[in-house]
Enzyme design. Structure first.
Site, PDB file in Angstrom:
ATOM      1  N   ASP A   8       8.282  16.753 -44.818  1.00  0.00           N
ATOM      2  CA  ASP A   8       7.143  17.088 -43.960  1.00  0.00           C
ATOM      3  C   ASP A   8       7.486  18.379 -43.229  1.00  0.00           C
ATOM      4  OD1 ASP A   8       8.832  16.448 -41.848  1.00  0.00           O
ATOM      5  OD2 ASP A   8       7.607  14.817 -41.064  1.00  0.00           O
ATOM      6  N   CYS A  65      12.616  14.864 -42.981  1.00  0.00           N
ATOM      7  CA  CYS A  65      11.664  15.071 -41.886  1.00  0.00           C
ATOM      8  C   CYS A  65      12.476  15.608 -40.711  1.00  0.00           C
ATOM      9  CB  CYS A  65      10.886  13.799 -41.560  1.00  0.00           C
ATOM     10  SG  CYS A  65      11.847  12.409 -40.927  1.00  0.00           S
ATOM     11  N   THR A  67      13.926  14.246 -38.031  1.00  0.00           N
ATOM     12  CA  THR A  67      15.150  13.475 -37.780  1.00  0.00           C
ATOM     13  C   THR A  67      15.666  12.750 -39.017  1.00  0.00           C
ATOM     14  OG1 THR A  67      13.796  11.561 -37.222  1.00  0.00           O
ATOM     15  CG2 THR A  67      14.487  12.985 -35.385  1.00  0.00           C
ATOM     16  N   HIS A  98      28.616   1.430 -52.457  1.00  0.00           N
ATOM     17  CA  HIS A  98      28.445   0.038 -52.022  1.00  0.00           C
ATOM     18  C   HIS A  98      26.989  -0.442 -52.043  1.00  0.00           C
ATOM     19  CE1 HIS A  98      32.507  -0.361 -49.680  1.00  0.00           C
ATOM     20  NE2 HIS A  98      32.656   0.088 -50.912  1.00  0.00           N
ATOM     21  N   HIS A 134      29.245  -6.249 -54.262  1.00  0.00           N
ATOM     22  CA  HIS A 134      28.235  -5.291 -53.807  1.00  0.00           C
ATOM     23  C   HIS A 134      26.879  -5.575 -54.455  1.00  0.00           C
ATOM     24  CE1 HIS A 134      31.163  -3.251 -51.507  1.00  0.00           C
ATOM     25  NE2 HIS A 134      31.855  -2.827 -52.553  1.00  0.00           N
TER      26      HIS A 134
HETATM   27  C1  RB5 Z   1       7.180  15.468 -37.164  1.00  0.00           C
HETATM   28  O1  RB5 Z   1       7.049  16.270 -36.068  1.00  0.00           O
HETATM   29  C2  RB5 Z   1       8.302  14.453 -36.952  1.00  0.00           C
HETATM   30  O2  RB5 Z   1       7.808  13.401 -36.190  1.00  0.00           O
HETATM   31  C3  RB5 Z   1       8.818  13.961 -38.258  1.00  0.00           C
HETATM   32  O3  RB5 Z   1       9.281  15.055 -39.000  1.00  0.00           O
HETATM   33  C4  RB5 Z   1       9.993  13.007 -38.229  1.00  0.00           C
HETATM   34  O4  RB5 Z   1      11.036  13.484 -37.453  1.00  0.00           O
HETATM   35  C5  RB5 Z   1       9.691  11.611 -37.938  1.00  0.00           C
HETATM   36  O5  RB5 Z   1      10.557  10.741 -37.938  1.00  0.00           O
END
Ligand code: RB5
Length: 150
Positions: A8, A65, A67, A98, A134
């Site tokens: 994203d 994304c 995070t 694993h 596993h």
């Molecule tokens: C988008 O701004 C952000 O929310 C998305 O990239 C992500 O980090 C969500 O977990």
């Protein structure tokens, strides 16, 4: 062999390094991500990437994304997907060995392109250990998911 890539707007910054790393490992990239920072919804991208893995079109999926958290949560909703959110190479090795993880997620606002490239190479090149204990644990993950549906 193919790897499905999805990102994203929070993952656009890592796209180029990720594509190069996947290709350097000898895989073809099936691109389901966006090239801009236009706002999209990460569950839609994760769903598309995961469907390419569960259908067998792609061996692995890589999701990015901001995070990596939203993508990993979304991916793990798909039966048959084992997605690991990664920010180090040790975990990349262990989740392949694993957990037989078939999708990995990265945070584009958390790690840089050099580390991302190493993590991807480690993930793609590490085989599943095939040890009975596993596999037994992985089988139990699928049972939990089926029980939740019933
Ligand atoms: C988008 O701004 C952000 O929310 C998305 O990239 C992500 O980090 C969500 O977990």
């Amino acid at each position: 062999m193919k790897v499905a890539l999805g990102n994203d707007q929070g993952g656009t910054i890592l796209r180029e390094a990720v594509i190069n790393s996947i290709q350097s490992c000898g895989f073809e990239v099936v691109d389901c991500g966006i090239k801009t920072e236009d706002s999209v919804d990460y569950p839609d991208i994760a769903k598309e990437v995961c469907s390419k893995v569960t259908s067998g079109e792609c061996k692995f999926g890589v999701l990015i994304c901001g995070t990596g958290i939203g993508m990993s949560i979304a991916a793990n909703k798909t039966p048959g997907i084992r997605c690991a959110l990664l920010s180090d190479c040790y975990s990349a090795t262990m989740t392949r060995s694993h957990n037989n993880a078939n999708v990995m997620a990265l945070g584009g606002r958390v790690i840089g392109p050099e580390l991302a490239s190493l993590i991807i190479a480690t993930f793609l090149m590490t085989p599943f250990s095939n040890e009975e204990r596993h596999q037994r644990r992985i089988d139990k993950l699928e049972i939990v998911q089926t029980e939740e549906i019933e």
